[in-house]
Design a protein around this motif. Structure first.
Motif, PDB file in Angstrom:
ATOM      1  N   MET A  41       0.784  -1.122  -0.022  1.00  0.00           N
ATOM      2  CA  MET A  41       0.083  -0.066  -0.010  1.00  0.00           C
ATOM      3  C   MET A  41       0.951   1.298  -0.026  1.00  0.00           C
ATOM      4  N   THR A  42       0.550   2.177  -0.879  1.00  0.00           N
ATOM      5  CA  THR A  42       1.360   3.607  -0.890  1.00  0.00           C
ATOM      6  C   THR A  42       0.297   4.500  -0.628  1.00  0.00           C
ATOM      7  N   HIS A  43       0.901   5.641   0.324  1.00  0.00           N
ATOM      8  CA  HIS A  43       0.035   6.736   0.496  1.00  0.00           C
ATOM      9  C   HIS A  43       1.167   7.861   0.700  1.00  0.00           C
ATOM     10  N   SER A  44       0.710   9.229   0.286  1.00  0.00           N
ATOM     11  CA  SER A  44       1.436  10.466   0.272  1.00  0.00           C
ATOM     12  C   SER A  44       1.121  11.214   1.736  1.00  0.00           C
ATOM     13  N   THR A  45       2.136  11.871   1.846  1.00  0.00           N
ATOM     14  CA  THR A  45       2.009  12.682   2.954  1.00  0.00           C
ATOM     15  C   THR A  45       2.843  13.880   2.900  1.00  0.00           C
ATOM     16  N   THR A  46       2.493  14.766   3.663  1.00  0.00           N
ATOM     17  CA  THR A  46       3.308  16.286   3.357  1.00  0.00           C
ATOM     18  C   THR A  46       4.076  16.515   4.909  1.00  0.00           C
ATOM     19  N   THR A  47       3.698  15.655   6.054  1.00  0.00           N
ATOM     20  CA  THR A  47       4.463  16.086   7.116  1.00  0.00           C
ATOM     21  C   THR A  47       4.980  14.731   7.661  1.00  0.00           C
ATOM     22  N   ALA A  48       5.777  14.730   8.623  1.00  0.00           N
ATOM     23  CA  ALA A  48       6.295  13.571   9.216  1.00  0.00           C
ATOM     24  C   ALA A  48       7.197  14.256  10.603  1.00  0.00           C
ATOM     25  N   LEU A  49       7.228  13.265  11.548  1.00  0.00           N
ATOM     26  CA  LEU A  49       7.606  13.542  13.074  1.00  0.00           C
ATOM     27  C   LEU A  49       8.901  13.011  13.072  1.00  0.00           C
ATOM     28  N   GLY A  50       9.882  13.862  13.156  1.00  0.00           N
ATOM     29  CA  GLY A  50      11.267  13.555  13.598  1.00  0.00           C
ATOM     30  C   GLY A  50      11.801  13.646  14.968  1.00  0.00           C
ATOM     31  N   ILE A  51      12.512  12.603  15.596  1.00  0.00           N
ATOM     32  CA  ILE A  51      13.019  12.761  16.991  1.00  0.00           C
ATOM     33  C   ILE A  51      14.232  12.428  16.971  1.00  0.00           C
ATOM     34  N   ASP A  52      15.090  13.020  17.600  1.00  0.00           N
ATOM     35  CA  ASP A  52      16.413  12.942  17.638  1.00  0.00           C
ATOM     36  C   ASP A  52      16.892  12.446  19.279  1.00  0.00           C
ATOM     37  N   VAL A  53      17.317  11.279  19.300  1.00  0.00           N
ATOM     38  CA  VAL A  53      17.686  10.939  20.813  1.00  0.00           C
ATOM     39  C   VAL A  53      19.359  11.138  21.145  1.00  0.00           C
ATOM     40  N   GLY A  54      19.607  12.004  21.922  1.00  0.00           N
ATOM     41  CA  GLY A  54      20.851  12.272  22.258  1.00  0.00           C
ATOM     42  C   GLY A  54      21.009  11.877  23.756  1.00  0.00           C
ATOM     43  N   GLY A  55      22.523  11.742  23.983  1.00  0.00           N
ATOM     44  CA  GLY A  55      22.888  11.470  25.554  1.00  0.00           C
ATOM     45  C   GLY A  55      22.303  12.545  26.455  1.00  0.00           C
ATOM     46  N   SER A  56      22.238  13.744  26.165  1.00  0.00           N
ATOM     47  CA  SER A  56      21.636  14.818  27.125  1.00  0.00           C
ATOM     48  C   SER A  56      20.181  15.417  27.069  1.00  0.00           C
ATOM     49  N   GLY A  57      19.446  15.252  25.579  1.00  0.00           N
ATOM     50  CA  GLY A  57      18.341  15.432  25.386  1.00  0.00           C
ATOM     51  C   GLY A  57      17.691  14.644  24.181  1.00  0.00           C
ATOM     52  N   ILE A  58      16.289  14.541  24.241  1.00  0.00           N
ATOM     53  CA  ILE A  58      15.801  14.193  23.193  1.00  0.00           C
ATOM     54  C   ILE A  58      14.743  15.206  22.574  1.00  0.00           C
ATOM     55  N   LYS A  59      15.019  15.231  21.409  1.00  0.00           N
ATOM     56  CA  LYS A  59      14.146  16.456  20.622  1.00  0.00           C
ATOM     57  C   LYS A  59      13.241  15.976  19.585  1.00  0.00           C
ATOM     58  N   GLY A  60      12.214  16.661  19.340  1.00  0.00           N
ATOM     59  CA  GLY A  60      11.384  16.090  18.467  1.00  0.00           C
ATOM     60  C   GLY A  60      10.524  17.337  17.890  1.00  0.00           C
ATOM     61  N   ALA A  61      10.222  17.261  16.507  1.00  0.00           N
ATOM     62  CA  ALA A  61       9.409  18.528  15.928  1.00  0.00           C
ATOM     63  C   ALA A  61       8.613  17.775  14.758  1.00  0.00           C
ATOM     64  N   ILE A  62       7.568  18.201  14.213  1.00  0.00           N
ATOM     65  CA  ILE A  62       6.852  18.005  13.109  1.00  0.00           C
ATOM     66  C   ILE A  62       7.506  18.824  12.035  1.00  0.00           C
ATOM     67  N   VAL A  63       7.956  18.007  10.789  1.00  0.00           N
ATOM     68  CA  VAL A  63       8.659  18.461   9.550  1.00  0.00           C
ATOM     69  C   VAL A  63       7.577  18.601   8.504  1.00  0.00           C
ATOM     70  N   ASP A  64       7.768  19.859   7.712  1.00  0.00           N
ATOM     71  CA  ASP A  64       7.237  20.015   6.317  1.00  0.00           C
ATOM     72  C   ASP A  64       8.120  19.211   5.560  1.00  0.00           C
TER      73      ASP A  64
END
Length: 256
Positions: free
Chosen positions: A1-24
């Motif tokens: 199955m394929t589907h298109s999307t215009t946004t995705a969530l990225g999460i960056d796991v680091g040793g001092s902090g875990i960061k996330g944002a929704i990306v265009d």
């Protein structure tokens, strides 16, 4: 199955902090403020999963939004073979399968340098490159990403390549080495020249991208290095991991 999307969530796991944002996904820009939650010391898979769950909740992420996670270790078919900055409990765990099961959604997990390099190729310093791109992140060690025709070749770990002088690249020329040995930019550039020349001999890339916090000061050392390939500073800075992970997750989602 394929589907298109215009946004995705990225999460960056680091040793001092875990960061996330929704990306265009059209522009590579954040559609939400970047959310950051401190990483517990020696964080376990369970603790990291809980924080990722909290980010999903706080950003009110749809169940259909692709989720990509940038992680500070090699990722081999979803499995963490070695780990430095988090709990040893991660070793041998298929963290991609673990997250997918716990979150009840598809998750793409990739190495942090790979995520940053992929972000730079898709949206940043090398977005028009169609050949071979190598990104080096200069920090405590030297992280790397190898991308060919905008496709990621994962887990390159070029910082562990032995140079002709018999020393590992990251032990010879990481940003931490410059600081520890109090090298001038000219002295450090001489060391980096050896690294870039060796990698150029091995891979003949079209472009080198230089990232890491020190890349903000690229004018002090990049002009002192001579390569046949274009040599450019990273553009996305600290956003690269989030953006690259989001884009890779969207790419994988199209093949579900």
């Amino acid at each position: 199955m394929t589907h298109s999307t215009t946004t995705a969530l990225g999460i960056d796991v680091g040793g001092s902090g875990i960061k996330g944002a929704i990306v265009d996904l059209k522009t590579g820009e954040f559609l939400t403020p970047r959310l950051r939650i401190p990483t517990p010391a020696q964080a376990t898979p369970h603790q990291v999963t809980d924080i990722i769950t909290q980010i999903l909740t706080d950003l009110n992420v749809s169940d259909h939004t692709p989720l990509g996670v940038s992680f500070p270790a090699p990722i081999v078919n979803g499995v963490v073979p070695i780990i430095a900055n988090l709990s040893p409990e991660f070793i041998g765990v298929n963290f991609q399968a673990h997250l997918s099961q716990q979150l009840q959604r598809p998750v793409t997990v990739l190495n942090d340098a790979d995520a940053a390099g992929y972000g730079e190729v898709r949206y940043g310093a090398a977005r028009h490159e169609k050949g071979t791109a190598i990104m080096l992140t200069l920090g405590t060690g030297i992280g790397s990403a190898l991308i060919r025709n905008r496709k990621l070749v994962p887990n390159s770990e070029l910082g562990h390549v032995y140079l002709p002088n018999g020393i590992k690249a990251e032990h010879f020329a990481a940003a931490s080495v410059q600081e520890r040995e109090n090298l001038s930019y000219a002295q450090w550039a001489d060391r980096l020249q050896i690294v870039f020349s060796h990698l150029e001999m091995l891979f003949s890339p079209d472009v080198f991208i230089v990232g890491g916090g020190i890349s903000k000061k690229h004018k002090h050392f990049l002009p002192l290095i001579d390569t046949k390939a274009r040599l450019v500073p990273a553009k996305l800075r600290n956003a690269a991991g989030i953006v690259g992970a989001a884009k890779m997750a969207a790419k994988q989602a199209k093949h579900l």
